[in-house]
Scaffold this motif. Structure first.
Motif, PDB file in Angstrom:
ATOM      1  N   VAL A  67      58.332 -37.109  14.552  1.00 58.89           N
ATOM      2  CA  VAL A  67      57.367 -36.953  15.648  1.00 58.89           C
ATOM      3  C   VAL A  67      55.978 -36.738  15.076  1.00 58.89           C
ATOM      4  N   LEU A  68      55.001 -37.323  15.730  1.00 59.51           N
ATOM      5  CA  LEU A  68      53.588 -37.102  15.405  1.00 59.51           C
ATOM      6  C   LEU A  68      52.859 -36.745  16.694  1.00 59.51           C
ATOM      7  N   SER A  69      51.884 -35.857  16.564  1.00 60.58           N
ATOM      8  CA  SER A  69      51.064 -35.464  17.712  1.00 60.58           C
ATOM      9  C   SER A  69      49.621 -35.795  17.416  1.00 60.58           C
ATOM     10  N   PHE A  70      48.954 -36.336  18.413  1.00 62.78           N
ATOM     11  CA  PHE A  70      47.546 -36.676  18.305  1.00 62.78           C
ATOM     12  C   PHE A  70      46.796 -35.949  19.407  1.00 62.78           C
ATOM     13  N   ALA A  71      46.217 -34.801  19.056  1.00 65.84           N
ATOM     14  CA  ALA A  71      45.538 -33.952  20.039  1.00 65.84           C
ATOM     15  C   ALA A  71      44.172 -34.511  20.394  1.00 65.84           C
ATOM     16  N   MET A  72      43.843 -34.425  21.667  1.00 65.40           N
ATOM     17  CA  MET A  72      42.533 -34.870  22.145  1.00 65.40           C
ATOM     18  C   MET A  72      41.582 -33.698  22.351  1.00 65.40           C
ATOM     19  N   GLN A  73      42.055 -32.470  22.244  1.00 67.40           N
ATOM     20  CA  GLN A  73      41.260 -31.288  22.560  1.00 67.40           C
ATOM     21  C   GLN A  73      40.701 -30.594  21.325  1.00 67.40           C
ATOM     22  N   GLU A  74      40.633 -31.277  20.196  1.00 69.12           N
ATOM     23  CA  GLU A  74      40.191 -30.635  18.970  1.00 69.12           C
ATOM     24  C   GLU A  74      38.680 -30.597  18.808  1.00 69.12           C
ATOM     25  N   GLY A  75      37.966 -31.464  19.468  1.00 71.32           N
ATOM     26  CA  GLY A  75      36.510 -31.515  19.338  1.00 71.32           C
ATOM     27  C   GLY A  75      35.826 -30.930  20.556  1.00 71.32           C
ATOM     28  N   PRO A  76      34.505 -31.069  20.624  1.00 73.26           N
ATOM     29  CA  PRO A  76      33.777 -30.567  21.793  1.00 73.26           C
ATOM     30  C   PRO A  76      34.096 -31.403  23.031  1.00 73.26           C
ATOM     31  N   ASP A  77      33.954 -30.787  24.202  1.00 75.57           N
ATOM     32  CA  ASP A  77      34.194 -31.507  25.457  1.00 75.57           C
ATOM     33  C   ASP A  77      33.184 -32.631  25.617  1.00 75.57           C
ATOM     34  N   MET A  78      33.660 -33.742  26.171  1.00 71.50           N
ATOM     35  CA  MET A  78      32.777 -34.872  26.416  1.00 71.50           C
ATOM     36  C   MET A  78      32.225 -34.771  27.836  1.00 71.50           C
ATOM     37  N   PRO A  79      30.942 -34.998  28.015  1.00 69.99           N
ATOM     38  CA  PRO A  79      30.359 -34.938  29.366  1.00 69.99           C
ATOM     39  C   PRO A  79      31.044 -35.930  30.301  1.00 69.99           C
ATOM     40  N   GLY A  80      31.258 -35.499  31.534  1.00 70.48           N
ATOM     41  CA  GLY A  80      31.862 -36.369  32.526  1.00 70.48           C
ATOM     42  C   GLY A  80      33.371 -36.315  32.574  1.00 70.48           C
ATOM     43  N   VAL A 117      59.188 -31.313  22.649  1.00 69.90           N
ATOM     44  CA  VAL A 117      58.627 -29.964  22.733  1.00 69.90           C
ATOM     45  C   VAL A 117      57.826 -29.646  21.475  1.00 69.90           C
ATOM     46  N   HIS A 118      58.380 -29.980  20.332  1.00 67.57           N
ATOM     47  CA  HIS A 118      57.694 -29.740  19.054  1.00 67.57           C
ATOM     48  C   HIS A 118      56.315 -30.411  19.061  1.00 67.57           C
ATOM     49  N   GLY A 119      56.285 -31.672  19.483  1.00 60.31           N
ATOM     50  CA  GLY A 119      55.024 -32.404  19.533  1.00 60.31           C
ATOM     51  C   GLY A 119      54.039 -31.815  20.521  1.00 60.31           C
ATOM     52  N   VAL A 120      54.521 -31.409  21.693  1.00 63.83           N
ATOM     53  CA  VAL A 120      53.637 -30.809  22.700  1.00 63.83           C
ATOM     54  C   VAL A 120      53.062 -29.493  22.174  1.00 63.83           C
ATOM     55  N   LEU A 121      53.880 -28.696  21.512  1.00 59.61           N
ATOM     56  CA  LEU A 121      53.371 -27.431  20.956  1.00 59.61           C
ATOM     57  C   LEU A 121      52.278 -27.682  19.921  1.00 59.61           C
ATOM     58  N   HIS A 122      52.402 -28.744  19.146  1.00 57.87           N
ATOM     59  CA  HIS A 122      51.309 -29.106  18.231  1.00 57.87           C
ATOM     60  C   HIS A 122      50.041 -29.425  19.019  1.00 57.87           C
ATOM     61  N   ASP A 127      51.477 -24.502  14.907  1.00 57.47           N
ATOM     62  CA  ASP A 127      51.720 -25.140  13.626  1.00 57.47           C
ATOM     63  C   ASP A 127      52.859 -24.410  12.930  1.00 57.47           C
ATOM     64  N   HIS A 128      53.297 -24.928  11.801  1.00 62.44           N
ATOM     65  CA  HIS A 128      54.384 -24.293  11.060  1.00 62.44           C
ATOM     66  C   HIS A 128      54.091 -24.301   9.567  1.00 62.44           C
ATOM     67  N   GLN A 129      52.818 -24.045   9.227  1.00 59.75           N
ATOM     68  CA  GLN A 129      52.413 -24.017   7.825  1.00 59.75           C
ATOM     69  C   GLN A 129      52.819 -22.722   7.122  1.00 59.75           C
ATOM     70  N   THR A 130      52.853 -21.618   7.871  1.00 59.83           N
ATOM     71  CA  THR A 130      53.278 -20.340   7.285  1.00 59.83           C
ATOM     72  C   THR A 130      54.606 -19.942   7.921  1.00 59.83           C
ATOM     73  N   LEU A 131      55.313 -19.032   7.280  1.00 58.76           N
ATOM     74  CA  LEU A 131      56.595 -18.582   7.808  1.00 58.76           C
ATOM     75  C   LEU A 131      56.429 -17.936   9.181  1.00 58.76           C
ATOM     76  N   THR A 132      55.377 -17.132   9.354  1.00 61.21           N
ATOM     77  CA  THR A 132      55.116 -16.487  10.638  1.00 61.21           C
ATOM     78  C   THR A 132      54.847 -17.514  11.724  1.00 61.21           C
ATOM     79  N   ARG A 138      59.205 -21.946  16.461  1.00 59.46           N
ATOM     80  CA  ARG A 138      60.637 -22.120  16.730  1.00 59.46           C
ATOM     81  C   ARG A 138      61.060 -21.313  17.955  1.00 59.46           C
ATOM     82  N   GLU A 139      60.530 -20.100  18.107  1.00 58.98           N
ATOM     83  CA  GLU A 139      60.844 -19.289  19.288  1.00 58.98           C
ATOM     84  C   GLU A 139      60.362 -19.984  20.555  1.00 58.98           C
ATOM     85  N   GLN A 140      59.152 -20.527  20.509  1.00 59.57           N
ATOM     86  CA  GLN A 140      58.616 -21.237  21.677  1.00 59.57           C
ATOM     87  C   GLN A 140      59.471 -22.459  22.005  1.00 59.57           C
ATOM     88  N   GLU A 141      59.866 -23.210  20.972  1.00 59.79           N
ATOM     89  CA  GLU A 141      60.690 -24.400  21.200  1.00 59.79           C
ATOM     90  C   GLU A 141      61.987 -24.029  21.917  1.00 59.79           C
TER      91      GLU A 141
END
Length: 158
Positions: A67-80, A117-122, A127-132, A138-141
């Motif tokens: 699975v890959l996720s491509f988020a659209m909310q990472e940058g500033p909001d676009m006008p309109g 679910v994993h993709g949506v959570l991304h 993220d899952h870069q650290t153990l915490t 995983r709990e959310q999933e």
């Protein structure tokens, strides 16, 4: 909450019942995180060849991933675009999901739901870069899958 489903592959059959279940899973994941009703997610089904191209292009990794996720909310909001909240795309390799379902000993539908679910959570910033972080994700999933009536323990290492 609009969930747009696109099947760009022909190797693994995708029944309307599966699509309906996945829409419910996405809606449950977004609802658990107080995402506005106008939020939009695209769910895209691909084969391993297509996923390999995406994985190479965006992550520099040869071969498919599940699975890959491509988020659209990472940058500033676009006008309109205040009226719409485009969260992004979740791309699932149906061939990989099929293999993993067999490997992990659960149904194909369960595996695709988990990957969704994993993709949506991304998309929502998990993220899952650290153990915490991995434990939180995983709990959310599991919580989301249980609330979407897909309970059963998942045994996964990522």
């Amino acid at each position: 909450m609009p969930v747009l489903v696109s099947n760009l592959q022909e190797k693994v059959p995708v029944e309307s019942k599966l699509e309906e279940m996945l829409i419910r899973v996405v809606e449950k994941a977004l609802g658990e995180h107080d995402i506005p009703e106008n939020a939009e997610v695209s769910l895209v089904f691909v084969d391993d060849a297509y996923m390999s191209l995406l994985n190479q292009q965006y992550r520099g990794i040869d071969g498919p991933t599940d699975v890959l996720s491509f988020a659209m909310q990472e940058g500033p909001d676009m006008p309109g675009f205040e009226e719409e909240q485009l969260l992004g795309d979740v791309v699932v390799s149906m061939e990989t999901a099929q293999r993993q379902a067999e490997e992990y000993g659960h149904s194909f539908n369960r595996e695709v739901a988990y990957l969704t679910v994993h993709g949506v959570l991304h998309l929502l910033g998990y993220d899952h870069q650290t153990l915490t972080d991995k434990q939180k994700m995983r709990e959310q999933e599991e919580n989301i899958l249980t609330r979407a009536c897909l309970s059963a323990s998942l045994i996964r290492e990522n």
